[in-house]
Every structure is written in C-alpha cells, then in structure tokens.
Design a protein around this motif. Structure first.
Motif, PDB file in Angstrom:
ATOM      1  N   ALA A 124      12.329   8.840  13.445  1.00  0.00           N
ATOM      2  CA  ALA A 124      12.935   7.316  12.651  1.00  0.00           C
ATOM      3  C   ALA A 124      12.180   5.867  13.345  1.00  0.00           C
ATOM      4  CB  ALA A 124      14.098   7.446  12.331  1.00  0.00           C
ATOM      5  N   LYS A 125      12.551   6.202  14.354  1.00  0.00           N
ATOM      6  CA  LYS A 125      11.938   4.605  15.380  1.00  0.00           C
ATOM      7  C   LYS A 125      10.767   5.305  15.881  1.00  0.00           C
ATOM      8  CE  LYS A 125      16.342   4.669  18.319  1.00  0.00           C
ATOM      9  NZ  LYS A 125      17.413   3.961  19.750  1.00  0.00           N
ATOM     10  N   ALA A 126      10.202   5.954  16.102  1.00  0.00           N
ATOM     11  CA  ALA A 126       8.719   5.848  15.898  1.00  0.00           C
ATOM     12  C   ALA A 126       7.626   5.497  15.089  1.00  0.00           C
ATOM     13  CB  ALA A 126       8.053   7.476  16.618  1.00  0.00           C
ATOM     14  N   ASP A 127       8.426   5.686  13.669  1.00  0.00           N
ATOM     15  CA  ASP A 127       7.662   5.597  12.175  1.00  0.00           C
ATOM     16  C   ASP A 127       8.233   4.137  12.246  1.00  0.00           C
ATOM     17  OD1 ASP A 127       7.165   8.174  11.911  1.00  0.00           O
ATOM     18  OD2 ASP A 127       9.044   8.609  10.324  1.00  0.00           O
ATOM     19  N   MET A 128       9.370   3.784  12.299  1.00  0.00           N
ATOM     20  CA  MET A 128       9.409   1.955  12.510  1.00  0.00           C
ATOM     21  C   MET A 128       8.389   1.122  13.169  1.00  0.00           C
ATOM     22  SD  MET A 128      11.303  -0.247  10.660  1.00  0.00           S
ATOM     23  CE  MET A 128      12.918   0.934  10.248  1.00  0.00           C
ATOM     24  N   VAL A 129       8.155   1.656  13.916  1.00  0.00           N
ATOM     25  CA  VAL A 129       7.684   0.864  15.158  1.00  0.00           C
ATOM     26  C   VAL A 129       6.062   1.289  14.697  1.00  0.00           C
ATOM     27  CG1 VAL A 129       6.871   1.185  17.555  1.00  0.00           C
ATOM     28  CG2 VAL A 129       9.176   1.061  16.947  1.00  0.00           C
ATOM     29  N   ASN A 130       5.582   2.148  14.366  1.00  0.00           N
ATOM     30  CA  ASN A 130       4.196   2.559  13.858  1.00  0.00           C
ATOM     31  C   ASN A 130       3.694   1.900  12.257  1.00  0.00           C
ATOM     32  OD1 ASN A 130       3.524   3.194  16.616  1.00  0.00           O
ATOM     33  ND2 ASN A 130       4.820   5.079  15.834  1.00  0.00           N
ATOM     34  N   ASP A 131       5.289   1.524  11.513  1.00  0.00           N
ATOM     35  CA  ASP A 131       4.484   0.942  10.046  1.00  0.00           C
ATOM     36  C   ASP A 131       3.956   0.272   9.992  1.00  0.00           C
ATOM     37  OD1 ASP A 131       5.882  -0.596   7.668  1.00  0.00           O
ATOM     38  OD2 ASP A 131       6.182   1.712   7.286  1.00  0.00           O
ATOM     39  N   PRO A 132       2.833   0.152   9.257  1.00  0.00           N
ATOM     40  CA  PRO A 132       1.674  -1.100   9.176  1.00  0.00           C
ATOM     41  C   PRO A 132       2.521  -2.415   8.538  1.00  0.00           C
ATOM     42  CG  PRO A 132       0.940   0.713   8.403  1.00  0.00           C
ATOM     43  CD  PRO A 132       2.409   0.914   8.986  1.00  0.00           C
ATOM     44  N   PHE A 133       3.577  -2.060   7.546  1.00  0.00           N
ATOM     45  CA  PHE A 133       4.037  -3.458   7.351  1.00  0.00           C
ATOM     46  C   PHE A 133       4.969  -4.041   8.144  1.00  0.00           C
ATOM     47  CE2 PHE A 133       7.431  -5.368   4.832  1.00  0.00           C
ATOM     48  CZ  PHE A 133       6.771  -6.349   3.917  1.00  0.00           C
ATOM     49  N   VAL A 134       5.642  -3.152   9.127  1.00  0.00           N
ATOM     50  CA  VAL A 134       6.152  -3.421   9.700  1.00  0.00           C
ATOM     51  C   VAL A 134       5.515  -4.320  10.848  1.00  0.00           C
ATOM     52  CG1 VAL A 134       7.699  -2.915  12.249  1.00  0.00           C
ATOM     53  CG2 VAL A 134       8.629  -2.357   9.680  1.00  0.00           C
ATOM     54  N   LYS A 135       4.609  -4.377  11.564  1.00  0.00           N
ATOM     55  CA  LYS A 135       3.940  -4.803  12.153  1.00  0.00           C
ATOM     56  C   LYS A 135       3.585  -6.280  11.854  1.00  0.00           C
ATOM     57  CE  LYS A 135       2.373  -0.692  14.914  1.00  0.00           C
ATOM     58  NZ  LYS A 135       0.671   0.555  15.358  1.00  0.00           N
ATOM     59  N   GLU A 136       3.214  -6.222  10.792  1.00  0.00           N
ATOM     60  CA  GLU A 136       2.588  -7.800   9.835  1.00  0.00           C
ATOM     61  C   GLU A 136       3.492  -8.337  10.146  1.00  0.00           C
ATOM     62  OE1 GLU A 136       1.287  -8.581   5.633  1.00  0.00           O
ATOM     63  OE2 GLU A 136       0.552  -6.880   6.473  1.00  0.00           O
ATOM     64  N   LEU A 137       4.610  -7.894   9.576  1.00  0.00           N
ATOM     65  CA  LEU A 137       5.893  -8.652   9.756  1.00  0.00           C
ATOM     66  C   LEU A 137       6.424  -9.386  11.425  1.00  0.00           C
ATOM     67  CD1 LEU A 137       8.155  -6.933   7.923  1.00  0.00           C
ATOM     68  CD2 LEU A 137       7.276  -9.135   7.531  1.00  0.00           C
ATOM     69  N   GLN A 138       5.972  -7.616  12.356  1.00  0.00           N
ATOM     70  CA  GLN A 138       5.978  -9.018  13.751  1.00  0.00           C
ATOM     71  C   GLN A 138       5.074 -10.041  14.473  1.00  0.00           C
ATOM     72  OE1 GLN A 138       5.867  -4.816  15.471  1.00  0.00           O
ATOM     73  NE2 GLN A 138       8.730  -5.154  15.509  1.00  0.00           N
ATOM     74  N   GLN A 139       3.736  -9.381  13.720  1.00  0.00           N
ATOM     75  CA  GLN A 139       2.893 -10.115  13.692  1.00  0.00           C
ATOM     76  C   GLN A 139       2.951 -11.778  13.227  1.00  0.00           C
ATOM     77  OE1 GLN A 139      -0.566  -8.408  13.239  1.00  0.00           O
ATOM     78  NE2 GLN A 139      -0.726  -6.682  14.937  1.00  0.00           N
ATOM     79  N   GLN A 140       2.801 -11.249  11.642  1.00  0.00           N
ATOM     80  CA  GLN A 140       2.813 -12.712  10.961  1.00  0.00           C
ATOM     81  C   GLN A 140       4.104 -14.073  11.181  1.00  0.00           C
ATOM     82  OE1 GLN A 140       1.811 -12.501   6.808  1.00  0.00           O
ATOM     83  NE2 GLN A 140      -0.462 -11.425   8.147  1.00  0.00           N
ATOM     84  N   LEU A 141       5.770 -13.291  11.263  1.00  0.00           N
ATOM     85  CA  LEU A 141       6.521 -14.351  10.430  1.00  0.00           C
ATOM     86  C   LEU A 141       7.834 -13.488  12.065  1.00  0.00           C
ATOM     87  CD1 LEU A 141       7.641 -13.103   7.587  1.00  0.00           C
ATOM     88  CD2 LEU A 141       6.165 -15.061   8.195  1.00  0.00           C
ATOM     89  N   GLY A 142       6.735 -12.673  12.995  1.00  0.00           N
ATOM     90  CA  GLY A 142       8.233 -12.521  14.849  1.00  0.00           C
ATOM     91  C   GLY A 142       9.086 -11.848  14.334  1.00  0.00           C
ATOM     92  N   ALA A 143       8.730 -11.280  13.245  1.00  0.00           N
ATOM     93  CA  ALA A 143      10.220  -9.627  12.865  1.00  0.00           C
ATOM     94  C   ALA A 143      10.696  -9.038  14.554  1.00  0.00           C
ATOM     95  CB  ALA A 143       9.638  -9.402  11.721  1.00  0.00           C
TER      96      ALA A 143
END
Length: 72
Positions: free
Chosen positions: A43-62
């Motif tokens: 579950a952790k690997a899926d979350m870290v590798n999720d494209p939407f999560v990566k986008e949120l991290q890059q664009q919003l600093g999530a």
C-alpha cells in the motif's frame, strides 16, 4: 494429560509426546502478521508511486505521511 486423552479416546495404547522447540513453519499469528506487513508495504509503495500523488507533491508541495497509509 496422557491418561485423560486415553480415557477420552478410549485407547489404552495412546502415547503422548511433547517436544519443545522452534516451529518449522510460521504459526498462524506469525503468518497473519507477515501478510499484514506485506500488504502495508504494498500500500505504501502504491501510494508513493501513484501518478496523482506525485503530481500533488510536485505542484502543491504535498507530502505522504506513512503512518496514515492503511491497506484496503
């Protein structure tokens, strides 16, 4: 204990032997814990590798808080 088992099963030839040692296979509790840990790691690997999560991290600093991740 042996005598009680003989009475219960009606078998005079019954012999009980108890050996202490480490189990050759996982106990049910160990197996359950291993599978739960495996599911959590997936579950952790899926979350870290999720494209939407990566986008949120890059664009919003999530950021992902590991302790909040639970397998479904």
């Amino acid at each position: 204990m042996e005598e009680e088992l003989r009475k219960h099963f009606g078998c005079a030839a019954l012999k009980l032997e108890i050996a202490l040692g480490k189990p050759q296979v996982d106990t049910p509790a160990q197996r359950k814990l291993r599978l739960e840990n495996q599911r959590l790691a997936e579950a952790k690997a899926d979350m870290v590798n999720d494209p939407f999560v990566k986008e949120l991290q890059q664009q919003l600093g999530a950021r992902v808080i590991d302790e909040t991740i639970k397998p479904v």
